[in-house]
Design a protein around this motif. Structure first.
Motif, PDB file in Angstrom:
ATOM      1  N   SER A 149      -4.074   1.162  -3.128  1.00 47.38           N
ATOM      2  CA  SER A 149      -3.968   0.074  -2.154  1.00 47.38           C
ATOM      3  C   SER A 149      -3.323   0.570  -0.859  1.00 47.38           C
ATOM      4  CB  SER A 149      -3.153  -1.087  -2.732  1.00 47.38           C
ATOM      5  OG  SER A 149      -1.860  -0.652  -3.120  1.00 47.38           O
ATOM      6  N   GLU A 150      -2.355   1.466  -0.983  1.00 49.30           N
ATOM      7  CA  GLU A 150      -1.710   2.053   0.198  1.00 49.30           C
ATOM      8  C   GLU A 150      -2.695   2.918   0.966  1.00 49.30           C
ATOM      9  OE1 GLU A 150       2.760   2.391  -1.841  1.00 49.30           O
ATOM     10  OE2 GLU A 150       1.439   4.147  -1.726  1.00 49.30           O
ATOM     11  N   LEU A 151      -3.485   3.692   0.237  1.00 45.82           N
ATOM     12  CA  LEU A 151      -4.435   4.611   0.862  1.00 45.82           C
ATOM     13  C   LEU A 151      -5.490   3.845   1.658  1.00 45.82           C
ATOM     14  CD1 LEU A 151      -5.040   7.722   0.883  1.00 45.82           C
ATOM     15  CD2 LEU A 151      -6.833   7.210  -0.764  1.00 45.82           C
ATOM     16  N   LEU A 152      -6.024   2.782   1.073  1.00 47.23           N
ATOM     17  CA  LEU A 152      -7.081   2.020   1.729  1.00 47.23           C
ATOM     18  C   LEU A 152      -6.572   1.292   2.974  1.00 47.23           C
ATOM     19  CD1 LEU A 152      -9.013   0.535  -1.337  1.00 47.23           C
ATOM     20  CD2 LEU A 152      -9.490   2.618  -0.039  1.00 47.23           C
ATOM     21  N   ALA A 153      -5.272   1.064   3.050  1.00 48.35           N
ATOM     22  CA  ALA A 153      -4.699   0.353   4.202  1.00 48.35           C
ATOM     23  C   ALA A 153      -4.317   1.280   5.355  1.00 48.35           C
ATOM     24  CB  ALA A 153      -3.467  -0.441   3.748  1.00 48.35           C
ATOM     25  N   ILE A 154      -4.400   2.596   5.150  1.00 45.14           N
ATOM     26  CA  ILE A 154      -4.013   3.540   6.202  1.00 45.14           C
ATOM     27  C   ILE A 154      -4.945   3.419   7.403  1.00 45.14           C
ATOM     28  CG2 ILE A 154      -3.883   5.995   6.814  1.00 45.14           C
ATOM     29  CD1 ILE A 154      -3.006   6.540   3.935  1.00 45.14           C
ATOM     30  N   LYS A 155      -4.359   3.323   8.576  1.00 46.75           N
ATOM     31  CA  LYS A 155      -5.118   3.331   9.824  1.00 46.75           C
ATOM     32  C   LYS A 155      -4.973   4.701  10.489  1.00 46.75           C
ATOM     33  CE  LYS A 155      -4.910  -1.623  10.865  1.00 46.75           C
ATOM     34  NZ  LYS A 155      -4.606  -2.016   9.474  1.00 46.75           N
ATOM     35  N   GLU A 156      -5.917   5.022  11.339  1.00 44.59           N
ATOM     36  CA  GLU A 156      -5.877   6.329  12.008  1.00 44.59           C
ATOM     37  C   GLU A 156      -4.560   6.528  12.760  1.00 44.59           C
ATOM     38  OE1 GLU A 156      -9.167   7.792  14.225  1.00 44.59           O
ATOM     39  OE2 GLU A 156     -10.652   6.705  13.029  1.00 44.59           O
ATOM     40  N   LYS A 157      -4.039   5.447  13.344  1.00 47.55           N
ATOM     41  CA  LYS A 157      -2.806   5.549  14.119  1.00 47.55           C
ATOM     42  C   LYS A 157      -1.584   5.841  13.253  1.00 47.55           C
ATOM     43  CE  LYS A 157      -1.888   0.536  14.143  1.00 47.55           C
ATOM     44  NZ  LYS A 157      -0.678   0.581  13.333  1.00 47.55           N
ATOM     45  N   ALA A 202     -10.789   0.916  12.566  1.00 46.72           N
ATOM     46  CA  ALA A 202      -9.369   1.253  12.703  1.00 46.72           C
ATOM     47  C   ALA A 202      -8.828   1.949  11.460  1.00 46.72           C
ATOM     48  CB  ALA A 202      -8.554  -0.009  12.995  1.00 46.72           C
ATOM     49  N   GLU A 203      -9.318   1.536  10.293  1.00 46.18           N
ATOM     50  CA  GLU A 203      -8.851   2.146   9.051  1.00 46.18           C
ATOM     51  C   GLU A 203      -9.371   3.577   8.933  1.00 46.18           C
ATOM     52  OE1 GLU A 203      -8.086  -1.989   8.720  1.00 46.18           O
ATOM     53  OE2 GLU A 203     -10.030  -0.992   9.079  1.00 46.18           O
ATOM     54  N   LEU A 205     -10.281   5.119   6.163  1.00 43.99           N
ATOM     55  CA  LEU A 205     -11.385   5.192   5.211  1.00 43.99           C
ATOM     56  C   LEU A 205     -12.293   3.984   5.371  1.00 43.99           C
ATOM     57  CD1 LEU A 205      -9.169   6.290   2.221  1.00 43.99           C
ATOM     58  CD2 LEU A 205     -10.795   7.749   3.452  1.00 43.99           C
ATOM     59  N   CYS A 206     -13.573   4.229   5.587  1.00 45.25           N
ATOM     60  CA  CYS A 206     -14.493   3.109   5.739  1.00 45.25           C
ATOM     61  C   CYS A 206     -15.740   3.323   4.895  1.00 45.25           C
ATOM     62  CB  CYS A 206     -14.857   2.889   7.203  1.00 45.25           C
ATOM     63  SG  CYS A 206     -15.703   4.254   7.988  1.00 45.25           S
ATOM     64  N   SER A 207     -16.447   2.235   4.669  1.00 44.48           N
ATOM     65  CA  SER A 207     -17.655   2.245   3.847  1.00 44.48           C
ATOM     66  C   SER A 207     -18.819   2.838   4.634  1.00 44.48           C
ATOM     67  CB  SER A 207     -18.001   0.821   3.418  1.00 44.48           C
ATOM     68  OG  SER A 207     -18.420   0.070   4.551  1.00 44.48           O
ATOM     69  N   ASN A 208     -19.962   2.942   3.963  1.00 46.86           N
ATOM     70  CA  ASN A 208     -21.156   3.457   4.624  1.00 46.86           C
ATOM     71  C   ASN A 208     -21.666   2.509   5.703  1.00 46.86           C
ATOM     72  OD1 ASN A 208     -20.931   5.520   2.798  1.00 46.86           O
ATOM     73  ND2 ASN A 208     -22.631   4.863   1.501  1.00 46.86           N
ATOM     74  N   LYS A 209     -21.102   1.287   5.746  1.00 47.19           N
ATOM     75  CA  LYS A 209     -21.495   0.309   6.759  1.00 47.19           C
ATOM     76  C   LYS A 209     -20.440   0.182   7.866  1.00 47.19           C
ATOM     77  CE  LYS A 209     -24.346  -2.446   3.613  1.00 47.19           C
ATOM     78  NZ  LYS A 209     -24.597  -3.801   3.031  1.00 47.19           N
ATOM     79  N   GLY A 210     -19.411   1.014   7.798  1.00 50.86           N
ATOM     80  CA  GLY A 210     -18.413   1.018   8.858  1.00 50.86           C
ATOM     81  C   GLY A 210     -17.304   0.006   8.687  1.00 50.86           C
ATOM     82  N   LYS A 211     -17.188  -0.601   7.513  1.00 50.74           N
ATOM     83  CA  LYS A 211     -16.113  -1.549   7.232  1.00 50.74           C
ATOM     84  C   LYS A 211     -15.020  -0.856   6.415  1.00 50.74           C
ATOM     85  CE  LYS A 211     -18.522  -4.875   9.089  1.00 50.74           C
ATOM     86  NZ  LYS A 211     -18.138  -5.436  10.410  1.00 50.74           N
ATOM     87  N   GLN A 212     -13.853  -1.509   6.309  1.00 55.29           N
ATOM     88  CA  GLN A 212     -12.785  -0.938   5.486  1.00 55.29           C
ATOM     89  C   GLN A 212     -13.303  -0.684   4.074  1.00 55.29           C
ATOM     90  OE1 GLN A 212      -9.350  -3.449   4.930  1.00 55.29           O
ATOM     91  NE2 GLN A 212      -8.067  -1.771   4.199  1.00 55.29           N
ATOM     92  N   LEU A 213     -13.017   0.490   3.539  1.00 57.00           N
ATOM     93  CA  LEU A 213     -13.515   0.870   2.222  1.00 57.00           C
ATOM     94  C   LEU A 213     -12.982  -0.089   1.160  1.00 57.00           C
ATOM     95  CD1 LEU A 213     -15.197   3.100   0.776  1.00 57.00           C
ATOM     96  CD2 LEU A 213     -13.033   4.277   0.346  1.00 57.00           C
TER      97      LEU A 213
END
Length: 272
Positions: A149-157, A202-203, A205-213
Motif C-alpha cells: 500500500s505504501e509502494l502504490l502511493a509513492i509519487k515521483e516527487k 503523478a504516482e 507506478l501506473c497501469s497500462n492505461k496511465g492510472k495509479q497501479l
C-alpha cells in the motif's frame, strides 16, 4: 542476587510440585542456562530482562536453525514458567515471556525467498513498459521492505535521487524514509523514461492505461511471475517485505534499525 540459585530453586520447586523426571529437569536446566548466557551477551540479567530481550532470544533460536520447532517451543514454555515463578515470588514486576506464542507448526511462519530465488526474480529480462514496471515493483519491494500500500502511493516527487531514498507514509499516517540501491536507481530511471513517453501520472507506478497501479493488478502480476519462475512457495508483496527484513537480520543488521526501516511500532512485530 546471584542467578544460579534462582535456577536451582526453580528446578527443585518444579520437581516437587510437578514430579518431573530427571530427564525433563535436565532439559529445563540446559534451557535456562542457555537463556542466562544469551541475556548476559546482551548485558542484562535474568531479573532485569524485558519483553524485547525475550523476543530477541526467540529470534536467535529461530535464526540459529539448529533447533527443531518442538525444542524452541519447550524453551519458550520453560522460560515462561520460570518467570511466572519469579513473578509469584515478587522478584520481578512482569513476565517478559508472557506474550510470546509458541508456533505449533513451522509452516505457519511467513514464507521467505532465498538469496538465489531473489537473484532469479530480479534478473528476469525486461524491455517494454509493463515488464519494466513489474521489475520496478519487485526491486523496490525487496530494496525497501515497503508495504504494498505504501509502494502504490509513492509519487515521483517523493523520490530523492541523490540520497537514493523515498519518503513513504505508513500506518498511522507516519512518515519515514526507505532506501534503494544504485541498481534500482538505474532501473527506475529507465522505467520513468518509458512512462513519461506515454503518460502523465503523478504516482510512480501506473497501469497500462496511465492510472495509479491498482492492487488487483499487483495480485495478478505476482501470480503470473510465480508460475513463470516455477515456484511452489507463496509469492506475494508481503513475502518480499519479510524477505527484505530476514535477509537484513541474517546479515547482521540491528533489529531496531530493521524495525525503523519497516515502519513497525513494536520490535515484536519485526521478529514475528
Amino acid at each position: 542476587m546471584h542467578e544460579e540459585p534462582l535456577i536451582a530453586t526453580f528446578l527443585q520447586t518444579q520437581k516437587s510440585l510437578r514430579n518431573l523426571s530427571d530427564h525433563t529437569l535436565l532439559a529445563y536446566e540446559r534451557d535456562l542456562l542457555q537463556l542466562q548466557a544469551y541475556f548476559a551477551s546482551l548485558g542484562v540479567s535474568l531479573l532485569h530482562s524485558t519483553r524485547e530481550d525475550a523476543r530477541m532470544f526467540v529470534r536467535h533460536l529461530v535464526k540459529d536453525k539448529q533447533y527443531a520447532q518442538a525444542s524452541i517451543n519447550r524453551k519458550i514454555s520453560c522460560a515462561r514458567v520460570f518467570y511466572s515463578s519469579l513473578l509469584k515470588n515478587e522478584l520481578i514486576a512482569s513476565n517478559p515471556f508472557s506474550l510470546i506464542a509458541v508456533h505449533r507448526r513451522q509452516d505457519r511462519l511467513p514464507s521467505v525467498l532465498t538469496a538465489a530465488e531473489v537473484a532469479s526474480l530480479l534478473s528476469l529480462p525486461y524491455a517494454d513498459f509493463p515488464s519494466t514496471r513489474d521489475m520496478v515493483v519487485f526491486t523496490l519491494l525487496y530494496d525497501t521492505g515497503c508495504r504494498i500500500s505504501e509502494l502504490l502511493a509513492i509519487k515521483e516527487k517523493d523520490i530523492e535521487w541523490e540520497e537514493r531514498r523515498i519518503r513513504v507514509v505508513g500506518k498511522g499516517n507516519k512518515e519515514r524514509y526507505v532506501f534503494f540501491t544504485e541498481r534500482c536507481k538505474v532501473l527506475m530511471t529507465y522505467y520513468l523514461q518509458l512512462k513519461r513517453e506515454r503518460f502523465s501520472c503523478a504516482e510512480l507506478l501506473c497501469s497500462n492505461k496511465g492510472k495509479q497501479l491498482p492492487m488487483s493488478t499487483v495480485g495478478s502480476m505476482f501470480a503470473v511471475y510465480r508460475r513463470r519462475l516455477g515456484w511452489q512457495k507463496p509469492f506475494t508483496p508481503h513475502v518480499l517485505r519479510h524477505t527484505y527484513a530476514t535477509h537484513l537480520l541474517d546479515n547482521g543488521a540491528d533489529i531496531r534499525l530493521v524495525q525503523e526501516l519497516l515502519g513497525h511500532q513494536s520490535i515484536s512485530t519485526t521478529q514475528f
